[in-house]
Scaffold this motif. Sequence first.
Motif, short mmCIF file in Angstrom:
data_model
loop_
_atom_site.label_atom_id
_atom_site.label_comp_id
_atom_site.label_asym_id
_atom_site.label_seq_id
_atom_site.Cartn_x
_atom_site.Cartn_y
_atom_site.Cartn_z
N LYS A 145 0.47 -1.11 -0.02
CA LYS A 145 -0.09 0.05 -0.13
C LYS A 145 0.92 1.32 0.26
CE LYS A 145 -4.07 1.79 2.04
NZ LYS A 145 -5.09 1.95 3.23
N ARG A 146 1.97 1.26 0.99
CA ARG A 146 2.71 2.39 0.89
C ARG A 146 4.21 1.81 1.53
NH1 ARG A 146 3.21 7.66 -0.28
NH2 ARG A 146 0.97 7.95 -0.35
N GLN A 147 5.49 2.12 0.90
CA GLN A 147 6.57 1.65 1.27
C GLN A 147 7.63 2.58 0.77
OE1 GLN A 147 8.31 -1.77 -0.54
NE2 GLN A 147 6.77 -2.04 -2.14
N ALA A 148 8.76 2.33 1.46
CA ALA A 148 9.94 3.21 1.05
C ALA A 148 10.53 2.74 -0.19
CB ALA A 148 11.08 3.41 2.17
N LEU A 149 10.96 3.54 -1.31
CA LEU A 149 11.56 2.72 -2.48
C LEU A 149 12.96 3.24 -2.63
CD1 LEU A 149 8.51 2.60 -4.91
CD2 LEU A 149 9.47 0.78 -3.42
N TYR A 150 13.75 2.46 -3.45
CA TYR A 150 15.07 3.18 -3.97
C TYR A 150 15.18 2.70 -5.41
CZ TYR A 150 16.09 3.55 1.11
OH TYR A 150 16.07 3.74 2.35
N ALA A 151 15.97 3.35 -6.04
CA ALA A 151 16.59 3.09 -7.43
C ALA A 151 17.77 2.62 -7.49
CB ALA A 151 16.12 4.35 -8.38
N CYS A 152 18.41 1.84 -8.34
CA CYS A 152 19.72 1.54 -8.36
C CYS A 152 20.29 1.99 -9.70
CB CYS A 152 19.89 -0.14 -8.24
SG CYS A 152 21.55 -0.61 -8.53
N SER A 153 21.09 2.76 -9.60
CA SER A 153 21.77 3.38 -11.17
C SER A 153 22.84 2.54 -11.38
CB SER A 153 22.10 4.50 -10.88
OG SER A 153 23.18 4.71 -9.91
N THR A 154 23.15 1.57 -10.63
CA THR A 154 24.27 0.43 -11.11
C THR A 154 23.58 -0.56 -12.11
OG1 THR A 154 25.37 0.97 -9.10
CG2 THR A 154 26.00 -1.22 -10.54
N CYS A 155 22.22 -0.73 -11.60
CA CYS A 155 21.88 -2.00 -12.31
C CYS A 155 20.80 -1.40 -13.42
CB CYS A 155 20.84 -2.88 -11.50
SG CYS A 155 21.79 -3.60 -10.21
N THR A 156 20.32 -0.29 -13.21
CA THR A 156 19.39 0.48 -14.23
C THR A 156 19.83 1.89 -14.55
OG1 THR A 156 17.90 1.12 -12.56
CG2 THR A 156 17.15 -1.02 -13.76
N PRO A 157 20.80 2.01 -15.40
CA PRO A 157 21.36 3.45 -15.72
C PRO A 157 20.47 4.16 -16.42
CG PRO A 157 22.41 1.61 -16.75
CD PRO A 157 21.59 0.99 -16.06
N PRO A 158 20.73 5.29 -16.81
CA PRO A 158 19.89 6.17 -17.70
C PRO A 158 19.94 5.59 -19.05
CG PRO A 158 21.25 7.82 -16.24
CD PRO A 158 21.68 6.19 -16.05
N GLY A 159 18.57 5.40 -19.59
CA GLY A 159 18.41 4.91 -20.78
C GLY A 159 17.91 3.23 -20.73
N ALA A 160 17.95 2.76 -19.63
CA ALA A 160 17.30 1.63 -19.41
C ALA A 160 16.03 1.70 -18.87
CB ALA A 160 18.31 0.59 -18.50
N GLU A 161 15.42 0.51 -18.67
CA GLU A 161 14.04 0.80 -18.00
C GLU A 161 13.84 1.30 -16.50
OE1 GLU A 161 10.72 -2.21 -19.45
OE2 GLU A 161 12.54 -3.54 -19.91
N PRO A 162 13.07 1.88 -16.18
CA PRO A 162 13.07 2.41 -14.74
C PRO A 162 12.56 1.22 -14.14
CG PRO A 162 10.97 3.32 -15.87
CD PRO A 162 11.93 2.76 -17.05
N ALA A 163 13.10 1.26 -12.70
CA ALA A 163 12.73 0.15 -11.68
C ALA A 163 13.10 0.56 -10.53
CB ALA A 163 13.65 -1.05 -12.07
#
Length: 374
Positions: free
Chosen positions: A4-22
Amino acid sequence: GAVKRQALYACSTCTPPGAEPAGICLACSYECHGTHRLFELYTKRNFRCDCGNSKFKNLQCKLLPEKSKVNSGNKYNDNFYGLYCTCKRPYPDPEDEIPDEMIQCIVCEDWFHGRHLGAVPPESGDFHEMVCQACMNHCHFLWAYASQLAVPPLTKVNSLEDEGIVLKVEESEEQKKEIKQESGVEHQEMKEEKQTEQFNEPSTSSFLNIYGCCSKFIQKFPVEIAKTTSESSFCKLKELQSKPFLKKGTATFWPSNWRSKLCTCEDCLKMYSDLEVQFLTDECDTVLAYENKGTSDQETERRDPLMDTLNSMNRVQQVELICEYNDLKTELTDYLRRFADEGTVVKREDIQHFFEEFQSRKRRRTNRMQYYCS
């Protein structure tokens, strides 16, 4: 599934700019991406962790290897690339020397600089939630509520031409019929009051008095049904839209309890569903509710389980438990001190041996003769 609601992070090592957002959850940020370059997304609603799915080509989730390839229910924006606001800049921005706070929109959940909202935000303690300009245009019905509920920004409205336009929604045929029905009910009630006064006049016949009371109930009952039906079909939004209200091209700021005042009639609920903003009527969706829940959970975790157990016991049981606990603590401390003095490692077998000896000594103590006060 989606949380329902949670703290999230994005990994620029695994999904750099140009890759699909995750987006990845807090647990995966520690377990699967501990040495990677991460940036915080703060909280998002109805999101399912992407770690290890098809968006990560060379990574398998250590916590839950079997995952769906794509989480179709997730929503993504520029935040997942570390960019925020209408200016699409990172936070913190090394090139931005202007001190400014970032405020999150409760609808799109993007973060905005206070100076890019079209109006100077009120003092931080005066409002609890914000809806950005784009989301106000998407959720156009909120302008009618803003005139009554929203916290005014610090900027002063000089004129209607400069700050917005006055909208007047004409009454539809259904609204006119409802007004006629309500006026008819009021007329009927006035008529019934007059009849009631007549029945309440002193009479020499007890039969007439009884008849008057019954007649009053029989005639009043349909009116009460009509009033109840009218109240259940009442729409707060239509009432607000029937009055002049100000529509501005800015963000809006809202107090803590404004969600509870939104209309929940059948038509409005359908409108929320069509606009995909059903969460606006859920007060547990707010970030404040999320933070309060986290605080209460931490307080529960910090509570001493021994004290909770003691509070559930009577006096005799409390004394017995405390004595047993002190015996265990003393004997275990003495047992482990030998290993510390000798500099040897405590193994699993050593702990098992200690508790076996402790249980046998406890049985010998409990098998002794019991003494009672006379």
